[in-house]
Scaffold this motif. Structure first.
Motif, PDB file in Angstrom:
ATOM      1  N   LEU A   1     -22.258 -33.956  -2.238  1.00 53.64           N
ATOM      2  CA  LEU A   1     -21.948 -34.504  -3.572  1.00 53.64           C
ATOM      3  C   LEU A   1     -20.729 -35.418  -3.522  1.00 53.64           C
ATOM      4  N   ALA A   2     -19.714 -35.021  -2.742  1.00 46.21           N
ATOM      5  CA  ALA A   2     -18.475 -35.814  -2.681  1.00 46.21           C
ATOM      6  C   ALA A   2     -18.737 -37.200  -2.101  1.00 46.21           C
ATOM      7  N   ARG A   3     -19.755 -37.318  -1.253  1.00 41.32           N
ATOM      8  CA  ARG A   3     -20.088 -38.617  -0.652  1.00 41.32           C
ATOM      9  C   ARG A   3     -20.533 -39.647  -1.685  1.00 41.32           C
ATOM     10  N   ALA A   4     -20.941 -39.175  -2.845  1.00 37.01           N
ATOM     11  CA  ALA A   4     -21.373 -40.104  -3.897  1.00 37.01           C
ATOM     12  C   ALA A   4     -20.202 -40.587  -4.744  1.00 37.01           C
TER      13      ALA A   4
ATOM     14  N   ARG B   1     -18.376 -39.849 -11.574  1.00 39.00           N
ATOM     15  CA  ARG B   1     -16.974 -39.937 -11.135  1.00 39.00           C
ATOM     16  C   ARG B   1     -16.319 -38.560 -11.133  1.00 39.00           C
ATOM     17  N   ARG B   2     -16.847 -37.690 -12.008  1.00 37.65           N
ATOM     18  CA  ARG B   2     -16.310 -36.318 -12.099  1.00 37.65           C
ATOM     19  C   ARG B   2     -17.469 -35.339 -11.952  1.00 37.65           C
ATOM     20  N   ILE B   3     -17.397 -34.522 -10.919  1.00 40.23           N
ATOM     21  CA  ILE B   3     -18.468 -33.563 -10.622  1.00 40.23           C
ATOM     22  C   ILE B   3     -17.900 -32.145 -10.660  1.00 40.23           C
ATOM     23  N   LEU B   4     -18.667 -31.253 -11.284  1.00 44.04           N
ATOM     24  CA  LEU B   4     -18.328 -29.823 -11.298  1.00 44.04           C
ATOM     25  C   LEU B   4     -19.410 -29.080 -10.526  1.00 44.04           C
ATOM     26  N   GLU B   5     -18.986 -28.250  -9.577  1.00 49.64           N
ATOM     27  CA  GLU B   5     -19.930 -27.422  -8.818  1.00 49.64           C
ATOM     28  C   GLU B   5     -19.582 -25.960  -9.064  1.00 49.64           C
TER      29      GLU B   5
ATOM     30  N   GLY C   1     -12.682 -40.742  -7.690  1.00 52.13           N
ATOM     31  CA  GLY C   1     -13.479 -39.672  -8.304  1.00 52.13           C
ATOM     32  C   GLY C   1     -12.867 -38.310  -8.054  1.00 52.13           C
ATOM     33  N   CYS C   2     -13.488 -37.285  -8.624  1.00 55.84           N
ATOM     34  CA  CYS C   2     -13.032 -35.930  -8.320  1.00 55.84           C
ATOM     35  C   CYS C   2     -14.162 -34.932  -8.442  1.00 55.84           C
ATOM     36  N   LEU C   3     -14.044 -33.880  -7.674  1.00 50.09           N
ATOM     37  CA  LEU C   3     -15.032 -32.799  -7.684  1.00 50.09           C
ATOM     38  C   LEU C   3     -14.274 -31.487  -7.746  1.00 50.09           C
ATOM     39  N   VAL C   4     -14.614 -30.668  -8.725  1.00 55.09           N
ATOM     40  CA  VAL C   4     -14.034 -29.334  -8.842  1.00 55.09           C
ATOM     41  C   VAL C   4     -15.146 -28.348  -8.499  1.00 55.09           C
TER      42      VAL C   4
END
Ligand code: SAH
Ligand code: DHB
Ligand code: MG
Length: 221
Positions: free
Chosen positions: A75-78, A59-63, A83-86
């Motif tokens: 990654l955001a497609r998952a 639900r929370r992804i860091l790149e 959710g959120c991606l930073v």
């Protein structure tokens, strides 16, 4: 086998399983037009990242290392709708291209690109006590990987998945006397991962359109 054959097999499996995708193609066209280097993950590697994130129910992804946002979009497609991606990027010009690509892909509401040296941005994430991330994808400057691993751990929970790109480097990873700082960076990263009791994981070697390289994949215990 030659690089040419690896590329043909990549083209075959990508054509079969992840055929042309207007939003991702446009992201690469616009990245190229803006002069960004073509060092994004391959399409099948992007799909692999998406599958990892989806199967992990991240639900929370860091790149760390955005470039033009190509891996970011995979990654955001998952992510679920909440959710959120930073994603962290040093170069303002890269971040600008990435934000446009991410917006066109429909993820402007889920993705935040933060500009600056990743070490500084990571420190500010730690200082602000953000919720831990479920998945971290490390893909910025290879010299920084050891520090990025330490910060990833500080921003993790039990069960967080930490994935690192480009840790095999044409096999040079096993050369202790390499004078390439990037090789020494990934060697120090793997040594640190091996010595940290909080981590278990491995390296999966890859060949394909992006040459001979590999992913480090670690689980926080
Ligand atoms: N993940 C991207 C590729 C990233 S390429 C993809 O697969 O599509 C590596 C990126 O890391 C470049 O855009 C580079 O500008 C950025 N970078 C290099 N050093 C950095 C640093 N110290 N902090 C943050 N980003 C950095
Ligand atoms: C480079 C960086 C990457 O992340 C990659 O996948 C390939 C090449 C580079 O800095 O050259
Ligand atoms: Mg990479």
């Amino acid at each position: 086998m030659t690089h040419e054959q690896w590329t043909e097999v990549d083209n075959y499996v990508v054509g079969l399983l992840t055929p042309s995708d207007a939003v991702l193609d446009a992201a690469l066209v616009d990245s190229d037009a803006a002069g960004l280097p073509p060092i994004n993950v391959a399409p099948n590697q992007g799909k692999f990242l998406e599958i990892l994130a989806a199967s992990h129910r991240a639900r929370r992804i860091l790149e760390i290392g955005t470039l033009g946002g190509y891996s970011t979009i995979w990654l955001a497609r998952a992510l679920p709708d909440d959710g959120c991606l930073v994603s962290l990027e040093l170069e303002p010009g890269h971040a600008e291209v990435a934000r446009k690509n991410i917006e066109r892909a429909g993820f402007a509401n889920l993705v935040e690109v933060r500009v600056g040296p990743a070490v500084q941005t990571l420190q500010s994430l730690v200082d602000s006590k953000v919720e831990p991330f479920d998945l971290v994808f490390i893909d910025a400057d290879k010299e920084g990987y050891p520090q990025y691993l330490q910060f990833s751990l500080a921003l993790s929970r039990q069960g967080t998945l930490i994935v690192a790109d480009n840790v095999v480097r044409d096999g040079e990873v096993m050369n202790p006397s390499s004078t390439d700082e990037r090789v020494q960076g990934v060697r120090a990263f793997l040594a640190l991962a091996a010595s940290d009791a909080r981590l278990e994981g491995t390296v999966v070697q890859t060949v394909g359109s992006k040459g001979y390289d590999g992913f480090g994949i670690f689980l926080v215990k």
